[in-house]
Scaffold this motif. Structure first.
Motif, PDB file in Angstrom:
ATOM      1  N   TYR A  44       0.843  -1.202   0.000  1.00 23.07           N
ATOM      2  CA  TYR A  44       0.000   0.000   0.000  1.00 23.07           C
ATOM      3  C   TYR A  44       0.877   1.251   0.000  1.00 23.07           C
ATOM      4  CZ  TYR A  44      -4.325  -2.571   0.600  1.00 23.07           C
ATOM      5  OH  TYR A  44      -5.406  -3.389   0.389  1.00 23.07           O
ATOM      6  N   GLY A  50      -3.611 -10.546   3.686  1.00 22.99           N
ATOM      7  CA  GLY A  50      -3.699  -9.856   2.403  1.00 22.99           C
ATOM      8  C   GLY A  50      -4.659 -10.474   1.403  1.00 22.99           C
ATOM      9  N   THR A  63      -6.744  -7.807  -0.292  1.00 21.80           N
ATOM     10  CA  THR A  63      -5.838  -7.048  -1.156  1.00 21.80           C
ATOM     11  C   THR A  63      -5.558  -7.839  -2.440  1.00 21.80           C
ATOM     12  OG1 THR A  63      -4.845  -6.107   0.834  1.00 21.80           O
ATOM     13  CG2 THR A  63      -3.561  -5.953  -1.222  1.00 21.80           C
ATOM     14  N   ARG A  71      -8.545  -7.753  -4.668  1.00 22.29           N
ATOM     15  CA  ARG A  71      -8.699  -6.426  -5.309  1.00 22.29           C
ATOM     16  C   ARG A  71      -7.722  -6.285  -6.482  1.00 22.29           C
ATOM     17  NH1 ARG A  71      -8.375  -1.774  -1.062  1.00 22.29           N
ATOM     18  NH2 ARG A  71      -8.955  -0.540  -2.894  1.00 22.29           N
ATOM     19  N   LEU A  86      -6.942  -2.516  -7.439  1.00 23.57           N
ATOM     20  CA  LEU A  86      -5.591  -2.071  -7.074  1.00 23.57           C
ATOM     21  C   LEU A  86      -4.665  -2.509  -8.204  1.00 23.57           C
ATOM     22  CD1 LEU A  86      -5.438  -3.370  -3.372  1.00 23.57           C
ATOM     23  CD2 LEU A  86      -5.649  -0.971  -4.083  1.00 23.57           C
TER      24      LEU A  86
END
Ligand SMILES: Nc1ncnc2c1ncn2[C@@H]1O[C@H](COP(=O)(O)OP(=O)(O)OP(=O)(O)O)[C@@H](O)[C@H]1O
Length: 224
Positions: A11, A40, A43, A46, A52
């Motif tokens: 990030y 994660g 994450t 995404r 992301l």
């Protein structure tokens, strides 16, 4: 459909949370994703739907490098990937059927009432089509979210702990729907902590189990 090569992500460009990950998601495949809380998983998911972008490495989705996609390209990708979250959000002032239709409306397409009706049947919410989201139970909310996720006939559904707030019976009902979706030749990527759910699924389908540990993506053992 998704091809990740040596992908790393942190990030704000900081310390990598995910490092050197490689994965190919084939059409019609079923992957579970496990890992400790905070490892994660969200994450990672995404990154799979280009919410992301990788810090380094390569991420191809449907043959396109996600870092080179225009805004329209990202929108097109999102239509190919349906997403179900642990805590799905709805527009509470619209009936459930209209919430399910939202992706069509956002895409500027005419609302296909026959399809919505079929989807309401599929997720066993026919009685609730005219109801408002706050009146739904947790399991009904997740099934409505799944109907909304598949209305654009995606090739892949990504589910981020969709059964996290559900009891066993409701979890199995949602899993059964995802298995049916998969059996139509569509891919599923399903993050869960629930190893019993994974074991139950493996009695019906061939699923690979991925685990995030120490920032890396591993293939979990066949014993799972
Ligand atoms: N937008 C963000 N900005 C900065 N850090 C973030 C952001 N989102 C998540 N993180 C951090 O990244 C780490 C991984 O979070 P993530 O939600 O991906 O893990 P997870 O495995 O899905 O966790 P859980 O199982 O608890 O849902 C956590 O330390 C989290 O605090």
């Amino acid at each position: 459909m998704i091809e990740m090569q040596n992908l790393s992500f942190g990030y704000s460009g900081g310390e990598p949370l995910l490092a050197d990950m490689s994965l190919t998601v084939q059409p019609g495949s079923f992957h579970f994703l496990t890992g400790p809380s905070g490892s994660g998983k969200t994450t990672f998911l995404r990154l799979c739907y280009a919410d992301l972008l990788p810090s380094s490495g390569r991420m191809m989705a449907f043959g396109r490098d996600v870092t080179e996609l225009s805004r329209d390209g990202i929108a097109a990708l999102r239509r190919k990937v349906g997403v179900v979250h642990q805590d799905p959000q709805f527009l509470d002032h619209l009936p459930v059927a209209d919430n399910i239709a939202l992706p069509q409306i956002v895409a500027g397409q005419p609302v296909n009432t026959d399809l919505i009706s079929d989807l309401l049947d599929w997720v066993q919410l026919r009685q609730h089509g005219a109801a408002f989201p706050p009146s739904l139970s947790g399991g009904e909310r997740q099934r409505a979210a799944l109907a909304r996720a598949v209305i654009m006939t995606p090739d892949l559904v990504i589910a981020d702990e969709p059964t996290g707030n559900l009891d066993w019976d409701m979890s199995m009902r949602l899993l059964d729907l995802l298995i049916e979706f998969n059996q139509e030749g569509k891919a599923v990527l399903f993050a869960t902590h629930d190893l019993n759910l994974i074991r139950a699924a493996k009695q019906h389908i061939q699923a690979r189990v991925l685990r995030i540990a120490n920032k890396r993506l591993q293939l979990a053992g066949a014993d799972l």
